[in-house]
Write an enzyme that holds these catalytic residues in place. Structure first.
Site, PDB file in Angstrom:
ATOM      1  N   TYR A 277      34.273  -9.788 -12.538  1.00 56.06           N
ATOM      2  CA  TYR A 277      34.256  -8.657 -11.602  1.00 56.06           C
ATOM      3  C   TYR A 277      32.890  -8.581 -10.917  1.00 56.06           C
ATOM      4  CZ  TYR A 277      38.511  -7.130 -14.051  1.00 56.06           C
ATOM      5  OH  TYR A 277      39.770  -7.062 -14.614  1.00 56.06           O
TER       6      TYR A 277
HETATM    7  N1  NAP Z   1      43.462  -8.500 -16.574  1.00 51.09           N
HETATM    8  C1  NAP Z   1      43.604  -8.695 -15.281  1.00 51.09           C
HETATM    9  O1  NAP Z   1      43.917  -9.800 -14.813  1.00 51.09           O
HETATM   10  C2  NAP Z   1      43.363  -7.535 -14.350  1.00 51.09           C
HETATM   11  C3  NAP Z   1      43.755  -7.634 -13.001  1.00 51.09           C
HETATM   12  C4  NAP Z   1      43.540  -6.527 -12.190  1.00 51.09           C
HETATM   13  C5  NAP Z   1      42.939  -5.379 -12.699  1.00 51.09           C
HETATM   14  N2  NAP Z   1      42.546  -5.322 -14.014  1.00 51.09           N
HETATM   15  C6  NAP Z   1      41.912  -4.114 -14.591  1.00 51.09           C
HETATM   16  O2  NAP Z   1      42.696  -3.001 -14.265  1.00 51.09           O
HETATM   17  C7  NAP Z   1      41.912  -2.045 -13.546  1.00 51.09           C
HETATM   18  C8  NAP Z   1      42.783  -1.299 -12.594  1.00 51.09           C
HETATM   19  O3  NAP Z   1      43.402  -2.215 -11.685  1.00 51.09           O
HETATM   20  P1  NAP Z   1      43.522  -1.816 -10.154  1.00 51.09           P
HETATM   21  O4  NAP Z   1      42.170  -1.464  -9.619  1.00 51.09           O
HETATM   22  O5  NAP Z   1      44.292  -2.861  -9.479  1.00 51.09           O
HETATM   23  O6  NAP Z   1      44.370  -0.448 -10.321  1.00 51.09           O
HETATM   24  P2  NAP Z   1      45.274   0.395  -9.324  1.00 51.09           P
HETATM   25  O7  NAP Z   1      45.214   1.779  -9.829  1.00 51.09           O
HETATM   26  O8  NAP Z   1      46.600  -0.221  -9.168  1.00 51.09           O
HETATM   27  O9  NAP Z   1      44.535   0.292  -7.918  1.00 51.09           O
HETATM   28  C9  NAP Z   1      43.293   0.916  -7.747  1.00 51.09           C
HETATM   29  C10 NAP Z   1      42.977   1.018  -6.263  1.00 51.09           C
HETATM   30  O10 NAP Z   1      43.921   1.884  -5.618  1.00 51.09           O
HETATM   31  C11 NAP Z   1      43.255   2.724  -4.693  1.00 51.09           C
HETATM   32  N3  NAP Z   1      43.348   4.090  -5.204  1.00 51.09           N
HETATM   33  C12 NAP Z   1      43.243   4.498  -6.505  1.00 51.09           C
HETATM   34  N4  NAP Z   1      43.412   5.826  -6.594  1.00 51.09           N
HETATM   35  C13 NAP Z   1      43.616   6.296  -5.345  1.00 51.09           C
HETATM   36  C14 NAP Z   1      43.873   7.574  -4.806  1.00 51.09           C
HETATM   37  N5  NAP Z   1      43.930   8.645  -5.585  1.00 51.09           N
HETATM   38  N6  NAP Z   1      44.070   7.679  -3.458  1.00 51.09           N
HETATM   39  C15 NAP Z   1      44.029   6.591  -2.669  1.00 51.09           C
HETATM   40  N7  NAP Z   1      43.772   5.329  -3.126  1.00 51.09           N
HETATM   41  C16 NAP Z   1      43.579   5.189  -4.452  1.00 51.09           C
HETATM   42  C17 NAP Z   1      41.807   2.251  -4.644  1.00 51.09           C
HETATM   43  O11 NAP Z   1      41.699   1.189  -3.688  1.00 51.09           O
HETATM   44  P3  NAP Z   1      41.234   1.402  -2.160  1.00 51.09           P
HETATM   45  O12 NAP Z   1      40.667   2.784  -1.994  1.00 51.09           O
HETATM   46  O13 NAP Z   1      40.272   0.317  -1.963  1.00 51.09           O
HETATM   47  O14 NAP Z   1      42.502   1.215  -1.381  1.00 51.09           O
HETATM   48  C18 NAP Z   1      41.621   1.672  -6.031  1.00 51.09           C
HETATM   49  O15 NAP Z   1      40.578   0.721  -6.113  1.00 51.09           O
HETATM   50  C19 NAP Z   1      40.782  -2.878 -12.944  1.00 51.09           C
HETATM   51  O16 NAP Z   1      39.635  -2.115 -12.641  1.00 51.09           O
HETATM   52  C20 NAP Z   1      40.518  -3.866 -14.047  1.00 51.09           C
HETATM   53  O17 NAP Z   1      39.702  -3.280 -15.043  1.00 51.09           O
HETATM   54  C21 NAP Z   1      42.774  -6.383 -14.839  1.00 51.09           C
END
Ligand code: NAP
Length: 353
Positions: A56
């Site tokens: 990350y």
């Molecule tokens: N193991 C793996 O391969 C893997 C892969 C992916 C993630 N992860 C882990 O999982 C965590 C979460 O994944 P993710 O970031 O993809 O989760 P997610 O909750 O699906 O997406 C988060 C993104 O959605 C948007 N968002 C979140 N809340 C919001 C709201 N209230 N209103 C508007 N937009 C909102 C933001 O992006 P924008 O504002 O930029 O649009 C935010 O960065 C990561 O931080 C990481 O620790 C692991």
């Protein structure tokens, strides 16, 4: 403020908050002061599990978390359950990669240096590696646990047979087995329900879903047939990975989003909180890994911690997002053998429309 629920990971004594803080945005979309405010807010709300990875921000996320951990002398390190991952190249050398002994040993040492800690609570292998015998990876992880560099181990991004092989080889050789699986899981993608989720229930692994909002889709911020632009994840890169706009701009997605919206209106919660509360309550889920660009997003999403969905809302969301079961072998096994887990998960219900 309602105290955040704590859960055991599988059958272990490791307790984690039902929502964890993912840090994939740190050092990328989220600068250090905002990231530290997110961590402060999360800890104040009763969150304990912080999830990072060496890749990350090419190490920046771990450094930001490390400086936060070191920053407040009143903070008890024991209040935070720290998880990181290794497997993919975190620097400029694409060859420094894989689940082999040498790479994972170097990767964990570098992660601990960046985090400024002697050990982590969970060390995840970030994905399957067909080039390395599972036994080598498991022996390496077992060494991490014996040396106190990791309390527990987990795996991310594997298929059902791969997870089964990991568990079998660990058991056959008396090695530390993973206690948790970190897969993608959300209302738009329930693919883990065919194999991995039943397996985690059977083998007592705690599931920690990533991308619980499908990368932002389940907030309702993306629109039908309108390729996003601007400062959002898909605005900045509409073709990004599993959440790519063209992949998810489907009738099925809009039906699910309509149902999420209906429940949001009924409960007075945001669509994001509804989607997160549904996921938190799925069988086998230990902790839902939140992701946010800003503190405001995180603050809103943590409302899910106090949101209880009633039976009819849960049933509506489960039914509209049912992934359906492919005819063979799953459909055959369901029809001709005594399998109740898909019924329990609501997986087999035909998606309406
Ligand atoms: N193991 C793996 O391969 C893997 C892969 C992916 C993630 N992860 C882990 O999982 C965590 C979460 O994944 P993710 O970031 O993809 O989760 P997610 O909750 O699906 O997406 C988060 C993104 O959605 C948007 N968002 C979140 N809340 C919001 C709201 N209230 N209103 C508007 N937009 C909102 C933001 O992006 P924008 O504002 O930029 O649009 C935010 O960065 C990561 O931080 C990481 O620790 C692991």
């Amino acid at each position: 403020m309602v105290a955040m629920e704590r859960r055991h990971v599988g059958d272990t004594d490791l307790e984690v908050s039902a929502f964890s803080l993912g840090t994939m945005t740190f050092g990328v979309e989220t600068d250090e002061p905002e990231a530290h405010r997110q961590l402060d807010h999360f800890a104040a709300a009763g969150g304990t599990l912080v999830d990072t990875a060496d890749v990350y921000g090419a190490g920046a996320s771990e450094e930001i978390v490390g400086r936060w951990l070191a920053g407040d002398r009143d903070r008890d390190r024991d209040d935070i359950v720290l998880a990181t991952k290794g497997r993919f190249p975190a620097g400029n050398d694409p060859a420094a990669s894989g689940a082999g002994r040498e790479h994972l040993t170097n990767a964990l040492a570098a992660s601990l240096r960046r985090l400024g800690v002697h050990g982590v609570d969970i060390y995840f292998v970030h994905g399957w590696d067909s080039a390395v015998p599972v036994l080598e990876t498991l022996e390496t992880l077992d060494g991490f646990v014996s040396d106190g560099l990791a309390l527990h181990v987990g795996w991310s991004n594997v298929t059902g047979w791969q997870l089964q092989r990991i568990l079998r080889v660990a058991e056959a050789n008396g090695l530390t087995a993973p206690i948790t699986l970190q897969p993608q899981y959300n209302l738009l993608d329930r693919g883990i329900e065919w194999e991995l989720l039943p397996q985690c229930l059977e083998e007592r692994l705690g599931v920690m879903p990533w991308s619980p909002l499908g990368g932002g889709w389940l907030t309702g911020k993306y629109r039908r047939d309108d390729r996003p632009s601007g400062a959002t994840r898909l605005g900045e890169d509409p073709d990004r990975g599993v959440e790519a706009y063209d992949l998810r701009n489907t009738e099925r997605t809009w039906e699910i989003l309509d149902a999420v919206d209906a429940v949001a209106q009924q409960t007075g919660a945001t669509p994001a909180a509804v989607a997160l509360a549904w996921l938190r309550d799925r069988p086998g889920v230990a902790s839902v890994i939140l992701g946010a660009r800003t503190v405001a997003q995180l603050e809103g999403n943590l409302d899910a911690a106090a949101l209880v969905l009633d039976e009819s809302s849960t049933a509506l969301l489960t039914q509209v997002s049912a992934p359906g079961i492919p005819p063979y072998p799953y459909g055959f096994v369901q029809d001709h053998c005594d399998v109740s887990h898909w019924a329990r998960l609501g997986t087999a219900a035909p998606a309406p429309g």
